[in-house]
Design a protein around this motif. Structure first.
Motif, PDB file in Angstrom:
ATOM      1  N   PHE A  95       0.694  -1.170   0.087  1.00  0.00           N
ATOM      2  CA  PHE A  95      -0.014  -0.105   0.080  1.00  0.00           C
ATOM      3  C   PHE A  95       0.822   1.294  -0.063  1.00  0.00           C
ATOM      4  N   ASN A  96       1.984   1.357   0.673  1.00  0.00           N
ATOM      5  CA  ASN A  96       2.790   2.432   0.925  1.00  0.00           C
ATOM      6  C   ASN A  96       3.932   2.739  -0.197  1.00  0.00           C
ATOM      7  N   VAL A  97       4.423   1.739  -0.845  1.00  0.00           N
ATOM      8  CA  VAL A  97       5.577   1.791  -1.691  1.00  0.00           C
ATOM      9  C   VAL A  97       5.050   1.394  -3.219  1.00  0.00           C
ATOM     10  N   LEU A  98       4.348   0.363  -3.235  1.00  0.00           N
ATOM     11  CA  LEU A  98       4.052  -0.192  -4.704  1.00  0.00           C
ATOM     12  C   LEU A  98       2.817   0.534  -5.273  1.00  0.00           C
ATOM     13  N   LEU A  99       1.911   0.868  -4.508  1.00  0.00           N
ATOM     14  CA  LEU A  99       0.673   1.574  -5.010  1.00  0.00           C
ATOM     15  C   LEU A  99       1.034   2.932  -5.295  1.00  0.00           C
ATOM     16  N   PRO A 100       1.654   3.668  -4.695  1.00  0.00           N
ATOM     17  CA  PRO A 100       2.339   5.156  -5.219  1.00  0.00           C
ATOM     18  C   PRO A 100       2.870   5.009  -6.581  1.00  0.00           C
ATOM     19  N   ARG A 101       3.997   3.998  -6.443  1.00  0.00           N
ATOM     20  CA  ARG A 101       4.458   3.672  -7.819  1.00  0.00           C
ATOM     21  C   ARG A 101       4.065   3.617  -9.074  1.00  0.00           C
ATOM     22  N   TYR A 102       2.931   2.766  -8.776  1.00  0.00           N
ATOM     23  CA  TYR A 102       2.102   2.225 -10.092  1.00  0.00           C
ATOM     24  C   TYR A 102       0.635   2.975 -10.135  1.00  0.00           C
ATOM     25  N   SER A 103       0.544   4.112  -9.480  1.00  0.00           N
ATOM     26  CA  SER A 103      -0.606   4.897  -9.451  1.00  0.00           C
ATOM     27  C   SER A 103      -0.874   5.455 -10.960  1.00  0.00           C
ATOM     28  N   GLU A 104      -0.162   5.768 -11.647  1.00  0.00           N
ATOM     29  CA  GLU A 104      -0.173   6.349 -12.934  1.00  0.00           C
ATOM     30  C   GLU A 104      -0.212   5.247 -14.035  1.00  0.00           C
ATOM     31  N   HIS A 105      -0.055   3.985 -13.868  1.00  0.00           N
ATOM     32  CA  HIS A 105       0.107   2.772 -14.611  1.00  0.00           C
ATOM     33  C   HIS A 105      -1.468   2.328 -14.584  1.00  0.00           C
ATOM     34  N   SER A 106      -1.606   1.819 -15.901  1.00  0.00           N
ATOM     35  CA  SER A 106      -2.825   0.993 -16.019  1.00  0.00           C
ATOM     36  C   SER A 106      -2.922  -0.525 -15.962  1.00  0.00           C
ATOM     37  N   ARG A 107      -1.545  -0.771 -16.520  1.00  0.00           N
ATOM     38  CA  ARG A 107      -1.324  -2.563 -16.507  1.00  0.00           C
ATOM     39  C   ARG A 107       0.040  -2.553 -16.473  1.00  0.00           C
ATOM     40  N   LYS A 108       0.668  -3.926 -16.512  1.00  0.00           N
ATOM     41  CA  LYS A 108       1.997  -4.343 -16.892  1.00  0.00           C
ATOM     42  C   LYS A 108       2.727  -3.699 -15.768  1.00  0.00           C
ATOM     43  N   TYR A 109       2.922  -4.327 -14.507  1.00  0.00           N
ATOM     44  CA  TYR A 109       3.458  -3.889 -13.476  1.00  0.00           C
ATOM     45  C   TYR A 109       4.817  -4.786 -13.208  1.00  0.00           C
ATOM     46  N   THR A 110       4.671  -6.001 -13.857  1.00  0.00           N
ATOM     47  CA  THR A 110       5.845  -6.721 -13.742  1.00  0.00           C
ATOM     48  C   THR A 110       6.507  -6.997 -15.065  1.00  0.00           C
TER      49      THR A 110
END
Length: 164
Positions: free
Chosen positions: A85-100
């Protein structure tokens, strides 16, 4: 036919439903904790789908009941939940897909077991680890030779036009 559905099976077995679920939960937790894993291609490919779906679900927020249930099921450790919630969610807030990112490694042989396995590295994008080496194309293939020759011709024609 998609890679995940050989011969009508919707997912890989991995030793039965309970073992498969336990293995996937372990891999999802390890990927969230370390942000990069090296495992077999089959395990990495299956893990990738679950991690990306879990990050999509966390975008609903901690107050969402469905989000809480899924996060508590897949990530039971409090430290990984906080990181999610605190690190990954802000990192990917602008992404819609493909986090890996999934990188396939060369095949290996275990001399004791006489088994061959297709290995892969799965990582979360934007991690602080050094980047994986990118496989460069062979410059001597027919396509690359033809493209290089066409580029030289193009550059030569452009330089002659500018001189005239």
């Amino acid at each position: 036919m998609p890679r995940g559905m050989p011969h009508g099976n919707s997912f890989r077995k991995f030793g039965g439903p309970d073992k498969r679920l336990h293995l996937l939960k372990t891999l999802v937790n390890a990927l969230i904790k370390h942000e990069r894993l090296e495992t077999t291609f089959a395990k990495a490919y299956e893990t990738q789908k679950y991690v990306e779906r879990l990050i999509d679900i966390t975008k609903y927020g901690k107050s969402n009941l469905y989000c809480n249930d899924m996060v508590n099921f897949w990530v039971p450790e409090e430290a990984q939940q906080n990181k999610l919630f605190n690190v990954l969610l802000p990192r990917y807030s602008e992404h819609s897909r493909k986090y890996t990112r999934l990188a396939v490694l060369t095949e290996w042989t275990d001399k004791d077991m006489k088994s061959h396995g297709k290995m892969a590295v799965i990582e979360l994008k934007g991690n602080p680890l050094p980047p994986l080496p990118v496989k460069e194309g062979n410059p001597h293939t027919l396509q690359n030779v033809l493209l290089a020759a066409a580029k030289q011709d193009w550059d030569y024609q452009r330089s002659n036009v500018k001189e005239n």
